[in-house]
Motif scaffolding. Structure first.
Motif, PDB file in Angstrom:
ATOM      1  N   THR A  74       0.807  -1.219   0.000  1.00  0.00           N
ATOM      2  CA  THR A  74       0.000   0.000   0.000  1.00  0.00           C
ATOM      3  C   THR A  74       0.843   1.274   0.000  1.00  0.00           C
ATOM      4  O   THR A  74       0.431   2.286  -0.578  1.00  0.00           O
ATOM      5  CB  THR A  74      -0.945   0.006   1.207  1.00  0.00           C
ATOM      6  OG1 THR A  74      -0.177  -0.174   2.408  1.00  0.00           O
ATOM      7  CG2 THR A  74      -1.972  -1.106   1.088  1.00  0.00           C
ATOM      8  N   ASP A  75       2.008   1.260   0.650  1.00  0.00           N
ATOM      9  CA  ASP A  75       2.845   2.464   0.650  1.00  0.00           C
ATOM     10  C   ASP A  75       3.238   2.844  -0.780  1.00  0.00           C
ATOM     11  O   ASP A  75       3.150   4.012  -1.174  1.00  0.00           O
ATOM     12  CB  ASP A  75       4.105   2.251   1.494  1.00  0.00           C
ATOM     13  CG  ASP A  75       3.803   2.204   2.980  1.00  0.00           C
ATOM     14  OD1 ASP A  75       2.684   2.626   3.364  1.00  0.00           O
ATOM     15  OD2 ASP A  75       4.673   1.753   3.752  1.00  0.00           O
ATOM     16  N   ALA A 118      -8.485   3.584  -2.107  1.00  0.00           N
ATOM     17  CA  ALA A 118      -8.440   2.178  -1.706  1.00  0.00           C
ATOM     18  C   ALA A 118      -7.150   1.860  -0.965  1.00  0.00           C
ATOM     19  O   ALA A 118      -7.154   1.146   0.056  1.00  0.00           O
ATOM     20  CB  ALA A 118      -8.583   1.286  -2.936  1.00  0.00           C
ATOM     21  N   ALA A 119      -6.028   2.391  -1.449  1.00  0.00           N
ATOM     22  CA  ALA A 119      -4.744   2.140  -0.790  1.00  0.00           C
ATOM     23  C   ALA A 119      -4.706   2.792   0.586  1.00  0.00           C
ATOM     24  O   ALA A 119      -4.212   2.207   1.563  1.00  0.00           O
ATOM     25  CB  ALA A 119      -3.601   2.660  -1.660  1.00  0.00           C
ATOM     26  N   LEU A 120      -5.233   4.009   0.701  1.00  0.00           N
ATOM     27  CA  LEU A 120      -5.267   4.695   1.995  1.00  0.00           C
ATOM     28  C   LEU A 120      -6.141   3.936   2.989  1.00  0.00           C
ATOM     29  O   LEU A 120      -5.796   3.824   4.177  1.00  0.00           O
ATOM     30  CB  LEU A 120      -5.791   6.122   1.809  1.00  0.00           C
ATOM     31  CG  LEU A 120      -4.854   7.087   1.077  1.00  0.00           C
ATOM     32  CD1 LEU A 120      -5.589   8.390   0.747  1.00  0.00           C
ATOM     33  CD2 LEU A 120      -3.616   7.388   1.932  1.00  0.00           C
ATOM     34  N   ALA A 121      -7.271   3.424   2.497  1.00  0.00           N
ATOM     35  CA  ALA A 121      -8.153   2.663   3.380  1.00  0.00           C
ATOM     36  C   ALA A 121      -7.455   1.406   3.882  1.00  0.00           C
ATOM     37  O   ALA A 121      -7.590   1.027   5.056  1.00  0.00           O
ATOM     38  CB  ALA A 121      -9.446   2.312   2.646  1.00  0.00           C
ATOM     39  N   GLY A 132      -5.437   2.046   6.764  1.00  0.00           N
ATOM     40  CA  GLY A 132      -6.161   2.496   7.945  1.00  0.00           C
ATOM     41  C   GLY A 132      -6.458   3.984   7.950  1.00  0.00           C
ATOM     42  O   GLY A 132      -7.004   4.509   8.922  1.00  0.00           O
ATOM     43  N   GLU A 133      -6.127   4.698   6.867  1.00  0.00           N
ATOM     44  CA  GLU A 133      -6.388   6.139   6.798  1.00  0.00           C
ATOM     45  C   GLU A 133      -7.756   6.369   6.150  1.00  0.00           C
ATOM     46  O   GLU A 133      -7.873   6.955   5.077  1.00  0.00           O
ATOM     47  CB  GLU A 133      -5.289   6.842   6.010  1.00  0.00           C
ATOM     48  CG  GLU A 133      -3.904   6.732   6.626  1.00  0.00           C
ATOM     49  CD  GLU A 133      -2.877   7.567   5.885  1.00  0.00           C
ATOM     50  OE1 GLU A 133      -3.140   8.776   5.688  1.00  0.00           O
ATOM     51  OE2 GLU A 133      -1.843   7.009   5.484  1.00  0.00           O
ATOM     52  N   ARG A 134      -8.789   5.911   6.841  1.00  0.00           N
ATOM     53  CA  ARG A 134     -10.130   5.969   6.265  1.00  0.00           C
ATOM     54  C   ARG A 134     -10.603   7.408   6.062  1.00  0.00           C
ATOM     55  O   ARG A 134     -11.231   7.717   5.056  1.00  0.00           O
ATOM     56  CB  ARG A 134     -11.123   5.223   7.166  1.00  0.00           C
ATOM     57  CG  ARG A 134     -10.904   3.725   7.220  1.00  0.00           C
ATOM     58  CD  ARG A 134     -12.114   3.017   7.821  1.00  0.00           C
ATOM     59  NE  ARG A 134     -12.538   3.618   9.078  1.00  0.00           N
ATOM     60  CZ  ARG A 134     -12.004   3.331  10.264  1.00  0.00           C
ATOM     61  NH1 ARG A 134     -11.001   2.453  10.345  1.00  0.00           N
ATOM     62  NH2 ARG A 134     -12.448   3.892  11.368  1.00  0.00           N
TER      63      ARG A 134
END
Length: 648
Positions: A273-274, A300-303, A306-308
């Motif tokens: 994700t990073d 999607a990657a941020l979610a 955990g950065e919803r």
């Protein structure tokens, strides 16, 4: 009448007459054929003077180049006279009829060069010509262009036909032309790449991958083959196999938003994700409006990280511009559900539910088939910039706006001699022989109302009907393009400073612009007939603004989107500006030096080349005539005065 006019400016192409009149061919070739003598009536003979030319091809160090180079000699009407191979930097052109020719040289490791030579020396039997080559510019497009230029004329013609048919999704008709090109050049990376496109359109994905693989064997940095093969592997859900090709694609074309966008998709599928966030953000930075859907992958990657809250904000911004995207709305609702649940398990389920469906990105990132006559869209990729340079966009726009205000304040009218060259492009993308005309050109700039600028243009050449223009096509608005950066208009555009770049021996800030949807479009509209309905046309483009003087040195524009109501598919303009200096007054203005205009309207494909010289300024120096603008001229010792309260 097909005209374009606004309260602010008159812009771009005016197509004279509902029935477009063919122009008369004025430019005639000076000599013909290879014959030394030609029989005339009565047994008489006329002689045609010939000359041998020794051609030397040197590199940047002044030494003759090593290896082979393809030399193409064309007449001024575009007809190919001869094509030969120079060896070790030398070629003898034997028995060349005395005339003017364009000599094009293509050599591996160097940029393509075209030089005009005049072999009309009286009494001479041998002439020596030197052509100096320079290293190629960066980018796969340059390599491809060089390779295609080196192909035999028959292969070039076959490829041109194949490209246009593939662009129109007619693979069955394209096959015979591809076969012709392949027989002549089986080891051409570009021919193999296009065979892959043909196979894909024929729904043979395995064969398409094999051709793209061969293309990469022939030229490992073929960007479009790398992108196409990567996307094919992602379509098979093989992100691990796609990632090495995507790494090479980004290295080959680091400013391509498509490569970064597909890279983000591959990393997201792998769970990295990073990297997915980093690549998605870079794609959005480079892609401007075209890359909007990448916001869904970023969310999607941020979610997943955990950065919803941030992911929801990204999607909400996307939905403001794309309210009809039902899949994005569902993705947003899924993420909002996870936030409301405030429980780790539910949140994780919501993040997974907020993922983007496979194949969504492929529809947007699919590479357009490059036209063999129309330049790439300005948003296809960002030209390279110098690393580390910090651009203060507000200051650049403020200073550039002052220069445009000075332009308006100093000009009531100016005249120039204009040479227009018109080429009609056939359905295969092949240009006709150029039709050239010369005009007396007058431009008037006025502020017709507070906040509204008007630019009128007049051309005279004995008559004033559109039939006087090559192909019956008249283009308007070239001097007015820079008014995009006037303080009256700049706020109507999204402006982005992409960085500092080298341009014509100097440095320039590279600024991208795009018409805002929430602001009035005062720059361009098309009108069918004098009293017909008007169709506003949104523009996007890129400007190069000199870092020292803040003058606009080059401007490119494209349509934000085609205009189906008037069958306008493309309208691309590229203008080069140069300083014009006056003798008796400290006034220097940057005015158009050359302009290239391409448009595709109602099935008509046209390329216009404009060049300007012999400028004369009215209302400042009523009778002061000046030479043609020269890019090498130095700026005046004292800068021109600021606009203040000066009226145009």
């Amino acid at each position: 009448m097909f005209a374009q006019k606004t309260a602010s400016t008159i812009m771009a192409i005016a197509l004279g007459g509902a029935a477009l009149l063919p122009g008369l061919l004025l430019a005639q070739e000076r000599s013909s054929g290879m014959a030394v003598s030609t029989p005339l009536s009565g047994g008489l003979t006329r002689s045609i003077a010939i000359i041998d030319v020794d051609l030397q091809i040197k590199g940047p160090n002044g030494a003759l180049i090593e290896g082979a180079a393809v030399v193409t000699v064309t007449k001024l009407n575009g007809q190919i006279y001869s094509q030969s191979t120079a060896k070790a930097g030398y070629l003898r052109l034997n028995e060349l009829p005395q005339s003017e020719y364009n000599v094009q040289v293509v050599a591996p490791g160097f940029g393509r060069v075209t030089k005009l030579i005049d072999v009309t020396r009286q009494g001479a039997s041998l002439m020596k010509v030197t052509i100096e080559l320079q290293p190629p510019a960066e980018g796969e497009d340059v390599v491809t262009d060089t390779e295609l230029a080196a192909l035999a004329p028959k292969a070039q013609k076959a490829l041109g036909k194949a490209i246009e048919l593939l662009r129109n999704n007619k693979p069955g008709e394209a096959r015979s032309h591809l076969e012709t090109a392949y027989r002549i050049a089986p080891n051409s990376a570009e021919v193999n790449y296009l065979y892959g496109i043909y196979s894909l359109q024929m729904s043979d994905k395995a064969q398409a991958k094999s051709y793209w693989t061969k293309s990469l064997e022939l030229y490992p940095n073929h960007y479009r083959a790398l992108i196409s093969l990567s996307q094919a592997l992602l379509d098979e859900n093989k992100p691990g196999d796609a990632l090495p090709y995507l790494k090479r694609a980004v290295r080959a074309e680091p400013s391509s938003w498509r490569a970064h966008a597909i890279y983000a998709d591959a990393f997201l599928r792998q769970g990295s994700t990073d990297e997915a966030v980093r690549q998605a953000e870079r794609a959005l930075e480079l892609g401007h409006g075209q890359a909007a859907i990448v916001q869904r992958y970023l969310a999607a990657a941020l979610a997943k990280q955990g950065e919803r809250e941030r992911a929801i904000g990204v999607l909400q911004g996307y939905m403001k511009e794309h309210p009809a995207d039902a899949a994005a709305q569902k993705q947003l609702e899924s993420l909002q559900l996870g936030e409301a649940a405030n429980a780790p398990a539910a949140a994780d389920d919501a993040a997974n539910a907020g993922m983007v469906q496979s194949g969504t990105l492929a529809e947007v990132t699919a590479l357009p088939i490059s036209s063999n006559w129309l330049p790439p869209d300005v948003d296809e990729k960002v030209p390279p910039v110098e690393p580390g340079a910090v651009c203060q966009l507000d200051e650049v726009l403020r200073q550039a706006g002052k220069r445009i205000e000075e332009f308006v304040g100093n000009v009531d009218r100016f005249t120039a001699t204009e040479l227009v060259s018109h080429e009609s492009i056939n359905k295969w993308g092949m240009a006709s022989s150029p039709d050239q005309r010369k005009f007396d050109y007058v431009v008037s700039v006025q502020e017709v109302a507070p906040g509204f600028l008007n630019v009128d243009e007049y051309r005279t050449s004995g008559n004033s009907s559109p039939a006087d223009f090559p192909g019956g096509v008249e283009s308007h608005g070239l001097p007015a393009q820079v008014l995009i950066f006037h303080p009256y208009n700049a706020g109507n555009f999204e402006m982005t400073c992409e960085g500092l770049t080298r341009w014509n021996g100097g440095l320039a800030w590279q600024v991208h612009f795009r018409q805002r949807k929430d602001k009035p479009n005062r720059i361009r509209e098309y009108r069918l007939g004098l009293d017909g309905p008007a169709y506003p046309v949104a523009l996007k483009g890129r400007a190069w603004i000199a870092s020292d003087t803040f003058q606009i040195t080059r401007l490119e524009t494209d349509l934000v989107a085609p205009v189906p109501e008037i069958h306008l598919a493309a309208d691309h303009t590229a203008i080069e500006y140069a300083p014009v200096k006056f003798k008796n007054r400290i006034v220097e203005m940057w005015l158009p030096l050359t302009a290239e205009v391409y448009f595709y309207w109602k099935g008509r494909r046209v390329h216009l080349h404009h060049s300007f010289n012999n400028y004369l300024l009215f209302a400042v120096d009523d009778k002061q005539k000046i030479a043609a603008p020269k890019a090498a001229q130095e700026p005046p010792a004292n800068p021109p005065p600021g606009p203040g309260t000066q009226q145009p």
